[in-house]
Scaffold this motif. Structure first.
Motif, PDB file in Angstrom:
ATOM      1  N   ASP A  60      -5.611   1.207   1.846  1.00  0.00           N
ATOM      2  CA  ASP A  60      -5.302   0.675   3.166  1.00  0.00           C
ATOM      3  C   ASP A  60      -3.924   1.123   3.632  1.00  0.00           C
ATOM      4  OD1 ASP A  60      -7.398  -1.141   4.355  1.00  0.00           O
ATOM      5  OD2 ASP A  60      -7.297  -1.965   2.324  1.00  0.00           O
ATOM      6  N   ILE A  61      -3.727   1.060   4.950  1.00  0.00           N
ATOM      7  CA  ILE A  61      -2.437   1.369   5.554  1.00  0.00           C
ATOM      8  C   ILE A  61      -1.582   0.105   5.553  1.00  0.00           C
ATOM      9  CG2 ILE A  61      -1.222   2.251   7.567  1.00  0.00           C
ATOM     10  CD1 ILE A  61      -3.103   4.285   6.219  1.00  0.00           C
ATOM     11  N   TRP A  62      -0.368   0.226   5.061  1.00  0.00           N
ATOM     12  CA  TRP A  62       0.601  -0.872   5.050  1.00  0.00           C
ATOM     13  C   TRP A  62       1.857  -0.404   5.779  1.00  0.00           C
ATOM     14  CZ3 TRP A  62       0.251  -5.595   2.013  1.00  0.00           C
ATOM     15  CH2 TRP A  62      -0.961  -5.728   1.323  1.00  0.00           C
ATOM     16  N   ILE A  63       2.607  -1.361   6.314  1.00  0.00           N
ATOM     17  CA  ILE A  63       3.869  -1.058   6.978  1.00  0.00           C
ATOM     18  C   ILE A  63       4.977  -1.870   6.322  1.00  0.00           C
ATOM     19  CG2 ILE A  63       5.187  -1.221   9.121  1.00  0.00           C
ATOM     20  CD1 ILE A  63       2.656  -0.645  10.654  1.00  0.00           C
ATOM     21  N   TYR A  64       6.011  -1.148   5.902  1.00  0.00           N
ATOM     22  CA  TYR A  64       7.185  -1.805   5.316  1.00  0.00           C
ATOM     23  C   TYR A  64       8.298  -1.837   6.348  1.00  0.00           C
ATOM     24  CZ  TYR A  64      11.305  -2.610   2.410  1.00  0.00           C
ATOM     25  OH  TYR A  64      12.470  -3.110   1.889  1.00  0.00           O
ATOM     26  N   ASP A  65       8.781  -3.041   6.669  1.00  0.00           N
ATOM     27  CA  ASP A  65       9.888  -3.213   7.610  1.00  0.00           C
ATOM     28  C   ASP A  65      11.189  -3.225   6.825  1.00  0.00           C
ATOM     29  OD1 ASP A  65      10.617  -4.037  10.518  1.00  0.00           O
ATOM     30  OD2 ASP A  65      11.737  -5.419   9.234  1.00  0.00           O
ATOM     31  N   ILE A  66      12.036  -2.228   7.032  1.00  0.00           N
ATOM     32  CA  ILE A  66      13.249  -2.071   6.231  1.00  0.00           C
ATOM     33  C   ILE A  66      14.252  -3.202   6.443  1.00  0.00           C
ATOM     34  CG2 ILE A  66      15.204  -0.549   5.747  1.00  0.00           C
ATOM     35  CD1 ILE A  66      13.374   1.823   6.446  1.00  0.00           C
ATOM     36  N   ASP A  84      12.733  -6.443   4.914  1.00  0.00           N
ATOM     37  CA  ASP A  84      12.155  -6.289   3.576  1.00  0.00           C
ATOM     38  C   ASP A  84      10.751  -6.896   3.517  1.00  0.00           C
ATOM     39  OD1 ASP A  84      12.015  -5.548   0.881  1.00  0.00           O
ATOM     40  OD2 ASP A  84      12.817  -7.460   0.194  1.00  0.00           O
ATOM     41  N   GLU A  85       9.981  -6.716   4.583  1.00  0.00           N
ATOM     42  CA  GLU A  85       8.629  -7.263   4.653  1.00  0.00           C
ATOM     43  C   GLU A  85       7.595  -6.145   4.567  1.00  0.00           C
ATOM     44  OE1 GLU A  85       5.651  -9.674   7.735  1.00  0.00           O
ATOM     45  OE2 GLU A  85       7.646  -9.027   8.372  1.00  0.00           O
ATOM     46  N   LEU A  86       6.599  -6.318   3.717  1.00  0.00           N
ATOM     47  CA  LEU A  86       5.495  -5.377   3.590  1.00  0.00           C
ATOM     48  C   LEU A  86       4.236  -6.059   4.104  1.00  0.00           C
ATOM     49  CD1 LEU A  86       4.556  -2.585   2.490  1.00  0.00           C
ATOM     50  CD2 LEU A  86       4.035  -3.748   0.325  1.00  0.00           C
ATOM     51  N   ARG A  87       3.632  -5.490   5.152  1.00  0.00           N
ATOM     52  CA  ARG A  87       2.438  -6.117   5.726  1.00  0.00           C
ATOM     53  C   ARG A  87       1.304  -5.107   5.836  1.00  0.00           C
ATOM     54  NH1 ARG A  87       2.283  -4.664  11.111  1.00  0.00           N
ATOM     55  NH2 ARG A  87       4.259  -3.845  11.955  1.00  0.00           N
ATOM     56  N   ARG A  88       0.115  -5.624   5.702  1.00  0.00           N
ATOM     57  CA  ARG A  88      -1.088  -4.797   5.706  1.00  0.00           C
ATOM     58  C   ARG A  88      -1.568  -4.574   7.134  1.00  0.00           C
ATOM     59  NH1 ARG A  88      -6.360  -6.444   2.069  1.00  0.00           N
ATOM     60  NH2 ARG A  88      -7.757  -4.714   2.665  1.00  0.00           N
ATOM     61  N   LEU A  89      -1.913  -3.326   7.466  1.00  0.00           N
ATOM     62  CA  LEU A  89      -2.359  -2.998   8.818  1.00  0.00           C
ATOM     63  C   LEU A  89      -3.877  -2.859   8.912  1.00  0.00           C
ATOM     64  CD1 LEU A  89      -1.312  -2.284  11.710  1.00  0.00           C
ATOM     65  CD2 LEU A  89      -1.471   0.124  11.012  1.00  0.00           C
ATOM     66  N   THR A  90      -4.530  -2.325   7.870  1.00  0.00           N
ATOM     67  CA  THR A  90      -5.973  -2.104   7.913  1.00  0.00           C
ATOM     68  C   THR A  90      -6.679  -2.966   6.871  1.00  0.00           C
ATOM     69  OG1 THR A  90      -5.864  -0.245   6.357  1.00  0.00           O
ATOM     70  CG2 THR A  90      -5.636   0.265   8.702  1.00  0.00           C
ATOM     71  N   PHE A  91      -7.929  -3.328   7.187  1.00  0.00           N
ATOM     72  CA  PHE A  91      -8.658  -4.251   6.322  1.00  0.00           C
ATOM     73  C   PHE A  91     -10.114  -3.840   6.101  1.00  0.00           C
ATOM     74  CE2 PHE A  91      -5.166  -6.574   8.161  1.00  0.00           C
ATOM     75  CZ  PHE A  91      -4.712  -7.394   7.144  1.00  0.00           C
ATOM     76  N   GLU A  92     -10.489  -2.646   6.513  1.00  0.00           N
ATOM     77  CA  GLU A  92     -11.888  -2.240   6.410  1.00  0.00           C
ATOM     78  C   GLU A  92     -11.985  -0.783   5.984  1.00  0.00           C
ATOM     79  OE1 GLU A  92     -15.954  -2.018   9.181  1.00  0.00           O
ATOM     80  OE2 GLU A  92     -14.015  -2.581  10.059  1.00  0.00           O
ATOM     81  N   GLY A  93     -12.828  -0.494   4.988  1.00  0.00           N
ATOM     82  CA  GLY A  93     -13.032   0.872   4.541  1.00  0.00           C
ATOM     83  C   GLY A  93     -11.832   1.430   3.803  1.00  0.00           C
ATOM     84  N   ASN A  94     -11.802   2.757   3.651  1.00  0.00           N
ATOM     85  CA  ASN A  94     -10.674   3.466   3.045  1.00  0.00           C
ATOM     86  C   ASN A  94      -9.860   4.117   4.156  1.00  0.00           C
ATOM     87  OD1 ASN A  94     -11.258   3.381   0.005  1.00  0.00           O
ATOM     88  ND2 ASN A  94     -13.220   4.060   0.845  1.00  0.00           N
ATOM     89  N   GLY A 141      13.340   4.623  12.774  1.00  0.00           N
ATOM     90  CA  GLY A 141      13.889   4.587  11.419  1.00  0.00           C
ATOM     91  C   GLY A 141      13.918   3.226  10.765  1.00  0.00           C
ATOM     92  N   THR A 142      13.162   2.259  11.279  1.00  0.00           N
ATOM     93  CA  THR A 142      13.219   0.906  10.716  1.00  0.00           C
ATOM     94  C   THR A 142      11.974   0.511   9.934  1.00  0.00           C
ATOM     95  OG1 THR A 142      12.276  -0.145  12.701  1.00  0.00           O
ATOM     96  CG2 THR A 142      14.683   0.161  12.627  1.00  0.00           C
ATOM     97  N   GLN A 143      10.898   1.308  10.025  1.00  0.00           N
ATOM     98  CA  GLN A 143       9.656   0.956   9.361  1.00  0.00           C
ATOM     99  C   GLN A 143       9.057   2.179   8.666  1.00  0.00           C
ATOM    100  OE1 GLN A 143       7.222  -2.264  11.588  1.00  0.00           O
ATOM    101  NE2 GLN A 143       8.017  -0.941  13.212  1.00  0.00           N
ATOM    102  N   VAL A 144       8.285   1.915   7.628  1.00  0.00           N
ATOM    103  CA  VAL A 144       7.599   2.972   6.896  1.00  0.00           C
ATOM    104  C   VAL A 144       6.115   2.628   6.841  1.00  0.00           C
ATOM    105  CG1 VAL A 144       7.454   4.291   4.758  1.00  0.00           C
ATOM    106  CG2 VAL A 144       9.643   3.302   5.464  1.00  0.00           C
ATOM    107  N   ALA A 145       5.271   3.528   7.349  1.00  0.00           N
ATOM    108  CA  ALA A 145       3.824   3.369   7.253  1.00  0.00           C
ATOM    109  C   ALA A 145       3.317   4.239   6.106  1.00  0.00           C
ATOM    110  CB  ALA A 145       3.143   3.761   8.556  1.00  0.00           C
ATOM    111  N   MET A 146       2.410   3.715   5.310  1.00  0.00           N
ATOM    112  CA  MET A 146       1.909   4.452   4.148  1.00  0.00           C
ATOM    113  C   MET A 146       0.554   3.911   3.751  1.00  0.00           C
ATOM    114  SD  MET A 146       4.643   2.689   1.642  1.00  0.00           S
ATOM    115  CE  MET A 146       5.354   1.343   2.578  1.00  0.00           C
ATOM    116  N   ASP A 147      -0.184   4.672   2.940  1.00  0.00           N
ATOM    117  CA  ASP A 147      -1.417   4.125   2.388  1.00  0.00           C
ATOM    118  C   ASP A 147      -1.166   3.699   0.945  1.00  0.00           C
ATOM    119  OD1 ASP A 147      -2.662   6.864   0.941  1.00  0.00           O
ATOM    120  OD2 ASP A 147      -1.776   7.283   2.891  1.00  0.00           O
ATOM    121  N   ILE A 148      -1.700   2.533   0.614  1.00  0.00           N
ATOM    122  CA  ILE A 148      -1.549   1.971  -0.724  1.00  0.00           C
ATOM    123  C   ILE A 148      -2.940   1.720  -1.288  1.00  0.00           C
ATOM    124  CG2 ILE A 148      -0.639   0.074  -2.100  1.00  0.00           C
ATOM    125  CD1 ILE A 148       1.513  -0.344  -0.030  1.00  0.00           C
ATOM    126  N   PRO A 149      -3.308   2.390  -2.383  1.00  0.00           N
ATOM    127  CA  PRO A 149      -4.641   2.192  -2.950  1.00  0.00           C
ATOM    128  C   PRO A 149      -4.707   0.940  -3.813  1.00  0.00           C
ATOM    129  CG  PRO A 149      -3.447   3.811  -4.237  1.00  0.00           C
ATOM    130  CD  PRO A 149      -2.548   3.432  -3.078  1.00  0.00           C
TER     131      PRO A 149
END
Length: 324
Positions: free
Chosen positions: A155-161, A164-174, A141-149
């Motif tokens: 790409d897939i991003w992860i928000y750490d509740i 309050d940090e939003l970091r990018r997980l993927t860097f290639e393709g859709n 319950g501490t992080q949210v994974a989502m795709d952000i166009p």
């Protein structure tokens, strides 16, 4: 996504108030509101007054058009009774062709993430509004994974509740449709990264299931490699199997199981003439709930796992977004 006595929700904030639907909050305003800002220029007021009277500016400007197309659109408005005199029509066409031409890219929908408790109280997360799609709460319950166009990819991003940090997980393709492993160590997702970037990738035409460590370390691991499109659904509670979907030209969307032990050969769980998806396993792993049916006619069914029988239809008036 449940967490004890509260749930991460999707809510739409419209002119009539809050409409709650699982998972995010979307701010929606009519074209006459400040939420959809028109470009400055001669004709802005005419366009706002003429278009917003019947529908939102977001609807009107969902794509760019050539001058010839805007001529047809404005003339069609006049033929349907819009009170637009010829001189104003010409001004509107000039304005629309200049600012919303064929190369115009509409702004992405904006959402905000919120907690909603069992009494319906809404508590926004600290994350700013963003184009968040298909958010999934981590097991703790501490992080949210989502795709952000973006304008060109997703790409897939992860928000750490807590931080309050939003970091990018993927860097290639859709990359889309993230889902967490039960220990929170992995994020699985669908991707078209195996396609050659020359000539442009197409997620719709060809995507497979991948997984990557949630902390961002290492490379993404391809999980499926077959004739049709595949995407991840959910892990079983013991973490030993990942449910995946396959888009089949004859049987629609079918459910397969990918074991992470032995030779890791996927096996078919369920194939019918309609669409299956939205998988959710019971806590003991003995049952799997999913949605089935045609678009607009989805119902929730529960089946024994791994044997698939017996099966029980849970809803009769429609149902999606299954959570145990």
């Amino acid at each position: 996504n449940m967490q004890g006595k509260r749930v991460l929700m999707v809510v739409t904030l419209g002119l009539a108030g809050w409409l709650v639907i699982p998972l995010l909050a979307r701010v929606q305003q009519s074209g006459a509101e400040a939420g959809y800002s028109l470009a400055e220029g001669d004709g802005k007021a005419l366009v706002a007054a003429s278009c917003a009277g019947c529908h939102s500016m977001e609807t009107s400007l969902r794509r760019g058009r050539s001058r010839e197309e805007w001529v047809i659109t404005v003339n069609d408005m006049v033929s349907r009774g819009a009170p637009i005199v010829p001189a104003d029509a010409e001004t509107m066409i000039d304005y629309l062709a200049e600012h919303y031409g064929f190369d115009f890219v509409p702004p992405l929908d904006q959402f905000v993430m919120v907690w909603v408790d069992r009494q319906g109280n809404v508590e926004p997360l600290a994350a700013p509004p963003g184009a968040y799609n298909r958010p999934m709460l981590s097991p703790d319950g501490t992080q949210v994974a989502m795709d952000i166009p973006s304008d060109t990819t997703s790409d897939i991003w992860i928000y750490d509740i807590p931080s309050d940090e939003l970091r990018r997980l993927t860097f290639e393709g859709n990359n889309r449709s993230a889902t967490w492993s039960n220990d929170g160590q992995w994020v699985a997702f669908g991707s078209d990264r195996h396609q050659s970037p020359e000539g442009g990738r197409s997620y719709r035409e060809d995507h497979e299931a991948y997984r990557k460590r949630a902390d961002g370390s290492g490379e993404a691991e391809r999980l499926t490699d077959a004739e049709f499109n595949h995407g991840p659904q959910r892990w079983t509670p013991d973490g030993k199997t990942l449910a995946i979907s396959e888009i089949h030209p004859e049987t629609g969307r079918d459910l397969w199981m990918l074991p992470f032990e032995g030779d890791r050969t996927p096996w078919l769980f369920l194939a019918t003439p309609v669409l299956e998806g939205g998988v959710s396993f019971s806590a003991d792993g003995n049952w799997v709930a999913y949605t089935t049916g045609k678009p607009g006619q989805r119902e929730v069914v529960v089946r024994a796992f791994p044997g698939a029988e017996p099966a029980h239809q849970i809803t009769t008036g429609g149902g999606i977004e299954v959570v145990w």
